[in-house]
Design an enzyme around this catalytic site. Structure first.
Site, short mmCIF file in Angstrom:
data_model
loop_
_atom_site.label_atom_id
_atom_site.label_comp_id
_atom_site.label_asym_id
_atom_site.label_seq_id
_atom_site.Cartn_x
_atom_site.Cartn_y
_atom_site.Cartn_z
N THR A 145 0.84 -1.19 0.00
CA THR A 145 0.00 0.00 0.00
C THR A 145 0.88 1.25 0.00
O THR A 145 1.93 1.26 0.64
CB THR A 145 -0.90 0.00 1.26
OG1 THR A 145 -1.66 -1.22 1.28
CG2 THR A 145 -1.85 1.18 1.27
N GLY A 156 -0.54 4.51 6.08
CA GLY A 156 -1.80 4.32 5.37
C GLY A 156 -2.80 3.48 6.14
O GLY A 156 -3.83 3.08 5.59
N ASP A 199 6.40 -3.52 -0.79
CA ASP A 199 5.65 -2.61 0.08
C ASP A 199 6.54 -1.43 0.45
O ASP A 199 7.77 -1.49 0.32
CB ASP A 199 5.21 -3.36 1.35
CG ASP A 199 3.88 -2.85 1.90
OD1 ASP A 199 3.50 -1.72 1.57
OD2 ASP A 199 3.25 -3.60 2.67
N ALA A 257 7.47 1.92 3.31
CA ALA A 257 7.72 2.08 4.74
C ALA A 257 7.77 3.56 5.07
O ALA A 257 8.04 4.39 4.19
CB ALA A 257 9.03 1.39 5.15
N GLU A 274 -0.55 -5.70 6.11
CA GLU A 274 0.77 -5.69 5.49
C GLU A 274 1.73 -6.62 6.22
O GLU A 274 2.50 -7.35 5.60
CB GLU A 274 1.33 -4.26 5.48
CG GLU A 274 0.61 -3.34 4.51
CD GLU A 274 1.01 -1.88 4.67
OE1 GLU A 274 0.78 -1.11 3.72
OE2 GLU A 274 1.52 -1.50 5.75
N SER A 308 2.04 5.26 -2.18
CA SER A 308 2.25 5.90 -3.48
C SER A 308 3.37 5.25 -4.29
O SER A 308 3.24 5.11 -5.52
CB SER A 308 2.55 7.39 -3.27
OG SER A 308 3.70 7.57 -2.45
N THR A 309 4.46 4.86 -3.65
CA THR A 309 5.56 4.23 -4.40
C THR A 309 5.18 2.81 -4.82
O THR A 309 5.44 2.39 -5.95
CB THR A 309 6.85 4.22 -3.56
OG1 THR A 309 7.16 5.56 -3.16
CG2 THR A 309 8.01 3.68 -4.37
#
Length: 235
Positions: free
Chosen positions: A32, A105, A89, A91, A111, A34-35
């Site tokens: 989860t 998030g 994922d 961080a 996660e 933006s990257t």
């Protein structure tokens, strides 16, 4: 945001580098943020081009599920598979031992389940997320059953934490996780023993999980912008 914005390009390059490690026939944990969203996009591009085949994704959040469907990644669940080959994922903090704080998030509980099960867990971040000691720049998220907010808050304060209930943005009331719980953000004066703190927090009745990911990450891909150019290096 401009298509040539260097920060956006950097996030794209980190996502692309992570997506490039996915192999055909893999079960992929989809994180989860933006990257990670760019990694999901590039995995989808590789599927559409025929470069990747027989991929199944396990999303860590509603956001990841929506993005995966948008980009044509078939989804499955932990009930249906016996392994996760690779997880990607983000961080919020990464220390020199590759320990993490996650949960910006509010998806850290799911996660942690997915990322911990993966044979190879890749973290995708920009260099601003690197810290010498966890808790230096980011509050530690703790997911809590709604009926236990008051006693858990008291327990966290007894441990020396400054506790705030995470409130929604552009909505009234608190943030609600995909599991229907609430998030307490705990500010501590640095975290010297993160492995011990992770266990201590999870032993408080009413706590589902917290954002400390200790000994879970296998590889950290770090995006940087140098002289206006996006670069990626590995920790």
């Amino acid at each position: 945001m401009s298509e040539t914005d260097p920060v956006k390009l950097m996030k794209q390059e980190v996502g692309r580098a992570a997506a490039a490690q996915v192999k055909s026939g893999s079960i992929v944990g989809l994180g989860t943020g933006s990257t990670t969203a760019y990694a999901i996009q590039f995995i989808g591009d590789r599927i559409q081009s025929g470069e990747l085949e027989d991929i199944q994704g396990i999303p860590t959040s509603f956001q990841a599920s929506v993005l995966a469907k948008k980009h044509g990644i078939p989804l499955t669940t932990l009930d249906e598979v016996s392994r996760i080959d690779i997880a990607i994922d983000g961080a919020d903090e990464v220390d020199p031992q590759k320990n993490l704080i996650k949960g910006g998030g509010a998806a850290h509980t799911r996660e942690k389940v997915v990322d911990s099960l993966a044979d190879h867990f890749i973290v995708v971040v920009d260099s601003s997320k690197l810290v010498d000691r966890l808790g230096s720049t980011f509050a530690l998220p703790v997911e809590v059953l709604p009926m236990a907010i008051a006693p858990v808050t008291r327990a966290l304060e007894a441990l020396g934490g400054k506790v705030e209930l995470r409130m929604g943005v552009k909505k009234d009331g608190p943030v609600i996780t995909d599991q229907g719980n609430m998030v307490l953000d705990v500010t501590l004066e640095g975290i010297d023993q993160p492995a011990e703190l992770e266990k201590t927090l999870n032993n408080i009745p009413g706590v589902l999980d917290n954002g400390l990911f200790i000994g879970v990450a296998d590889e950290v891909l770090i995006g940087e912008v140098k002289d206006g150019q996006a670069t990626v290096r590995t920790m």
